[in-house]
Design a protein around this motif. Structure first.
Motif, PDB file in Angstrom:
ATOM      1  N   GLU A  56     -27.977 -39.517 -51.697  1.00  0.00           N
ATOM      2  CA  GLU A  56     -27.405 -38.190 -51.984  1.00  0.00           C
ATOM      3  C   GLU A  56     -27.535 -37.245 -50.797  1.00  0.00           C
ATOM      4  N   PRO A  57     -26.773 -37.408 -49.767  1.00  0.00           N
ATOM      5  CA  PRO A  57     -25.647 -38.338 -49.601  1.00  0.00           C
ATOM      6  C   PRO A  57     -26.113 -39.764 -49.285  1.00  0.00           C
ATOM      7  N   PHE A  58     -25.267 -40.729 -49.669  1.00  0.00           N
ATOM      8  CA  PHE A  58     -25.611 -42.133 -49.515  1.00  0.00           C
ATOM      9  C   PHE A  58     -25.064 -42.655 -48.182  1.00  0.00           C
ATOM     10  N   TYR A  59     -25.985 -42.924 -47.265  1.00  0.00           N
ATOM     11  CA  TYR A  59     -25.633 -43.488 -45.972  1.00  0.00           C
ATOM     12  C   TYR A  59     -26.475 -44.731 -45.707  1.00  0.00           C
ATOM     13  N   SER A  60     -25.942 -45.594 -44.874  1.00  0.00           N
ATOM     14  CA  SER A  60     -26.697 -46.749 -44.392  1.00  0.00           C
ATOM     15  C   SER A  60     -26.399 -46.914 -42.907  1.00  0.00           C
TER      16      SER A  60
END
Length: 252
Positions: A56-60
């Protein structure tokens, strides 16, 4: 001293008597962000290859030495080239750029917990994308640990490319009975001089690198050890408690 540690120390001592090329070279770059008159190599506890995730936010972010690959929800995949870095004993930082902007990643060797699943991680991380607010996340190597109460999918079998007999040189390979430096790797066991380890856990941490946990027995003693195995062409590098040694592959 545990038997596997004694064996590793003995092998390292013997390795010092041979060609210098037998010892694996350091694989850590000098910190480019801090120029000095006499650059030195920093032995960091944070690896050059790992994955950082945020929620949240979804990052990789997959970090592979000089390349960072960023993915996220509702955003195109980005591959960025590292332009600056900093290396310390307990931390690493990367700055990378593409035609869309810059991202910065900082990873510290400190326990972290995924704030959605509760799964444990080995590294605490921060991610900054194109100068926007910094997001906190966690980092891990290889297959991430599962959430509490869930079984791990990690296998207990050593892959085929690590299997075989390994020794110091061709002469030692030809007369294995006369050498105490040989290592034999099977899918389920690690054989050293006067000790054998039964594999309990195998974790992939790269295309040619695994982390193995084995229950050892030798000369009336029993212990458990975790070691890193890496294949470099026809050479096997084994790291025990930070101490590496290498052996060449013997003909079958």
């Amino acid at each position: 001293m545990r038997r596997v540690e004694m064996a590793a120390l003995a092998l390292l001592a013997l390795a010092g008597c041979g060609d210098s090329e037998d010892a694996p070279s350091a694989n850590v770059a000098s910190p480019a962000s801090v120029p000095t008159a006499t650059p030195s190599v920093v032995a960091s506890r944070v690896p050059e290859r790992l994955t950082v995730t945020t929620n949240e936010p979804f990052y990789s972010v997959a970090i592979d030495r000089d390349v960072l690959t960023l993915t996220g929800v509702d955003m195109p995949r980005r591959t960025l080239r590292v332009v600056n870095r900093h290396v310390a004993v307990e931390a690493r930082a990367w700055e990378a750029r593409d035609d869309r902007g810059t991202i910065g990643v900082r990873v510290v060797r400190a326990p972290c917990e995924d704030d959605m699943s509760g799964a444990p991680r080995d590294f605490t991380a921060t991610l900054t994308i194109d100068g926007r607010a910094t997001v906190r996340g966690c980092g891990f190597v290889g297959t991430p640990a599962p959430p509490p109460g869930e079984a791990s999918p990690v296998a207990a079998t050593i892959p085929a490319r690590f299997i075989g007999r390994w020794n110091r040189d061709a002469a030692a390979c030809a007369t294995p009975a006369a050498s105490i430096e040989g290592v034999r790797v099977t899918p389920s066991e690690l054989w050293f001089h006067e000790s054998v380890g039964v594999v309990k856990r195998v974790e992939p941490i790269g295309p040619d690198q695994i982390r193995v946990t084995a229950a050892y027995e030798g000369e009336g003693e029993r212990w458990t050890a975790t070691q890193t195995l890496r294949v470099e062409g026809d050479r096997l590098v084994i790291v025990t408690d930070g101490r590496p040694f290498s052996r060449i592959r013997c003909p079958q």
